[in-house]
Design a protein around this motif. Structure first.
Motif, mmCIF file in Angstrom:
data_model
loop_
_atom_site.group_PDB
_atom_site.id
_atom_site.type_symbol
_atom_site.label_atom_id
_atom_site.label_comp_id
_atom_site.label_asym_id
_atom_site.label_seq_id
_atom_site.Cartn_x
_atom_site.Cartn_y
_atom_site.Cartn_z
ATOM 1 N N ARG A 1 0.765 -1.120 -0.026
ATOM 2 C CA ARG A 1 -0.014 -0.105 0.067
ATOM 3 C C ARG A 1 0.771 1.376 0.000
ATOM 4 O O ARG A 1 0.294 2.279 -0.405
ATOM 5 C CB ARG A 1 -1.189 0.045 1.070
ATOM 6 N N ARG A 2 2.120 1.297 0.233
ATOM 7 C CA ARG A 2 2.986 2.604 0.422
ATOM 8 C C ARG A 2 3.527 2.858 -1.319
ATOM 9 O O ARG A 2 3.800 4.064 -1.340
ATOM 10 C CB ARG A 2 3.830 2.198 1.184
ATOM 11 N N TYR A 3 3.018 1.758 -2.097
ATOM 12 C CA TYR A 3 3.459 2.086 -3.446
ATOM 13 C C TYR A 3 2.433 1.808 -4.350
ATOM 14 O O TYR A 3 2.242 1.142 -5.037
ATOM 15 C CB TYR A 3 4.479 1.100 -3.763
ATOM 16 N N LYS A 4 1.687 2.914 -4.474
ATOM 17 C CA LYS A 4 0.148 2.750 -5.026
ATOM 18 C C LYS A 4 0.312 2.475 -6.417
ATOM 19 O O LYS A 4 -0.590 1.682 -7.197
ATOM 20 C CB LYS A 4 -0.731 3.937 -4.959
ATOM 21 N N TYR A 5 1.398 2.503 -7.344
ATOM 22 C CA TYR A 5 1.475 2.204 -8.729
ATOM 23 C C TYR A 5 1.869 0.791 -8.894
ATOM 24 O O TYR A 5 1.539 0.151 -9.984
ATOM 25 C CB TYR A 5 2.451 2.919 -9.398
ATOM 26 N N LEU A 6 2.270 0.021 -7.681
ATOM 27 C CA LEU A 6 2.537 -1.324 -7.725
ATOM 28 C C LEU A 6 1.312 -2.098 -7.223
ATOM 29 O O LEU A 6 1.132 -3.333 -7.451
ATOM 30 C CB LEU A 6 3.718 -1.732 -6.874
ATOM 31 N N VAL A 7 0.232 -1.502 -6.497
ATOM 32 C CA VAL A 7 -0.811 -2.254 -6.176
ATOM 33 C C VAL A 7 -1.419 -3.296 -7.134
ATOM 34 O O VAL A 7 -1.914 -4.444 -6.689
ATOM 35 C CB VAL A 7 -1.804 -1.115 -5.479
ATOM 36 N N PRO A 8 -1.668 -2.773 -8.307
ATOM 37 C CA PRO A 8 -2.493 -3.879 -9.109
ATOM 38 C C PRO A 8 -1.419 -5.131 -9.531
ATOM 39 O O PRO A 8 -2.012 -5.916 -10.135
ATOM 40 C CB PRO A 8 -2.546 -2.929 -10.388
ATOM 41 N N ILE A 9 -0.384 -5.132 -9.013
ATOM 42 C CA ILE A 9 0.683 -6.283 -9.708
ATOM 43 C C ILE A 9 0.068 -7.533 -9.096
ATOM 44 O O ILE A 9 0.119 -8.662 -9.881
ATOM 45 C CB ILE A 9 2.145 -5.925 -9.385
ATOM 46 N N PRO A 10 0.024 -7.501 -7.766
ATOM 47 C CA PRO A 10 -0.192 -8.775 -7.240
ATOM 48 C C PRO A 10 -1.331 -9.799 -7.542
ATOM 49 O O PRO A 10 -1.393 -10.801 -8.194
ATOM 50 C CB PRO A 10 -0.498 -8.638 -5.597
ATOM 51 N N PRO A 11 -2.545 -9.311 -7.968
ATOM 52 C CA PRO A 11 -3.854 -9.802 -8.552
ATOM 53 C C PRO A 11 -3.352 -10.106 -10.114
ATOM 54 O O PRO A 11 -4.012 -11.194 -10.527
ATOM 55 C CB PRO A 11 -4.882 -8.891 -8.639
ATOM 56 N N ILE A 12 -2.699 -9.383 -10.667
ATOM 57 C CA ILE A 12 -2.344 -9.597 -12.103
ATOM 58 C C ILE A 12 -1.373 -11.131 -12.278
ATOM 59 O O ILE A 12 -1.992 -11.969 -12.998
ATOM 60 C CB ILE A 12 -1.650 -8.607 -12.808
ATOM 61 N N MET B 1 -2.244 -18.595 -18.899
ATOM 62 C CA MET B 1 -1.772 -17.516 -18.071
ATOM 63 C C MET B 1 -1.577 -16.234 -18.355
ATOM 64 O O MET B 1 -1.780 -15.265 -17.722
ATOM 65 C CB MET B 1 -0.393 -18.170 -17.457
ATOM 66 N N ILE B 2 -1.183 -16.143 -19.668
ATOM 67 C CA ILE B 2 -0.795 -14.713 -20.142
ATOM 68 C C ILE B 2 -2.389 -14.253 -20.497
ATOM 69 O O ILE B 2 -2.667 -12.938 -20.387
ATOM 70 C CB ILE B 2 -0.086 -14.971 -21.527
ATOM 71 N N PHE B 3 -3.220 -14.905 -21.222
ATOM 72 C CA PHE B 3 -4.493 -14.569 -21.480
ATOM 73 C C PHE B 3 -5.214 -13.981 -20.007
ATOM 74 O O PHE B 3 -5.751 -12.923 -20.125
ATOM 75 C CB PHE B 3 -5.644 -15.558 -21.974
ATOM 76 N N VAL B 4 -5.249 -14.592 -19.017
ATOM 77 C CA VAL B 4 -5.705 -14.196 -17.738
ATOM 78 C C VAL B 4 -5.044 -12.975 -17.361
ATOM 79 O O VAL B 4 -5.592 -12.078 -16.924
ATOM 80 C CB VAL B 4 -5.672 -15.330 -16.722
ATOM 81 N N ALA B 5 -3.756 -13.046 -17.440
ATOM 82 C CA ALA B 5 -2.924 -11.743 -16.810
ATOM 83 C C ALA B 5 -3.284 -10.381 -17.759
ATOM 84 O O ALA B 5 -3.256 -9.337 -17.227
ATOM 85 C CB ALA B 5 -1.110 -11.984 -17.122
ATOM 86 N N ILE B 6 -3.331 -10.568 -18.913
ATOM 87 C CA ILE B 6 -3.897 -9.406 -19.863
ATOM 88 C C ILE B 6 -5.442 -8.910 -19.335
ATOM 89 O O ILE B 6 -5.444 -7.944 -19.265
ATOM 90 C CB ILE B 6 -3.897 -9.816 -21.419
ATOM 91 N N THR C 1 -4.850 -7.241 -16.160
ATOM 92 C CA THR C 1 -4.206 -5.861 -16.361
ATOM 93 C C THR C 1 -5.157 -4.829 -16.583
ATOM 94 O O THR C 1 -5.102 -3.658 -16.326
ATOM 95 C CB THR C 1 -3.151 -6.067 -17.433
ATOM 96 N N ILE C 2 -6.061 -5.306 -17.477
ATOM 97 C CA ILE C 2 -7.203 -4.303 -18.185
ATOM 98 C C ILE C 2 -7.930 -3.848 -16.751
ATOM 99 O O ILE C 2 -8.328 -2.729 -16.717
ATOM 100 C CB ILE C 2 -7.981 -4.926 -19.218
#
Length: 158
Positions: free
Chosen positions: A91-102, A127-132, A135-136
């Motif tokens: 949470r201290r790095y807001k622009y990295l927050v979306p990475i774990p769920p991706i 895995m790539i399809f789900v990650a894309i 990411t969206i």
């Protein structure tokens, strides 16, 4: 409102919104190519730890009500739980927050599609399809949601 009531209320509302979004956008919430709009909510642990159980329960019930098989219900929900904990830790790095769920959903849901649903595509492709799709949902929708909520002080960061 006391702390535990606030926590339960937030968790319940987050779970309910996740379920509604999953089912309202059902045609794109499931399958080998998916953009689960509800995954935009995975940024919410940035604001409150109540989002951790809220997202877990929301995913669990959304998958169940959406007709997912038992492996998807269990392991997909556990992936959401792990992602939520990691988002909270970042949470201290807001622009990295979306990475774990991706990353986590790319690996876990891709594997579920391959081995539980027997989708006849290579594992890495799934895995790539789900990650894309993640990411969206997480960067395309979730990060703007995070910035909006932060700017308008909707949540007071815990």
């Amino acid at each position: 409102m006391n702390r535990s009531t606030k926590f339960l209320t937030q968790a319940g509302l987050i779970a309910a919104i996740y379920i509604v979004l999953t089912l309202a956008f059902r045609p794109i919430s499931f399958g080998e190519v998916q953009v689960r709009i509800a995954e935009a909510l995975t940024i919410l642990p940035f604001f409150t730890p109540a989002a951790i159980p809220g997202l877990f329960v929301g995913c669990l019930l959304g998958n169940f009500l959406g007709g997912a098989i038992v492996y998807d219900i269990i392991f997909g929900s556990l992936a959401s739980l792990l992602s939520s904990v990691l988002v909270y830790m970042l949470r201290r790095y807001k622009y990295l927050v979306p990475i774990p769920p991706i990353v986590i959903n790319g690996i876990v849901v891709g594997s579920i599609l391959k081995y539980a649903y027997a989708v006849p595509l290579p594992l890495i492709s799934l895995m790539i399809f789900v990650a894309i799709g993640q990411t969206i949902a997480c960067y395309g929708l979730g990060l703007p949601l995070l910035l909006f909520l932060q700017k308008n002080n909707i949540f007071k960061k815990n």
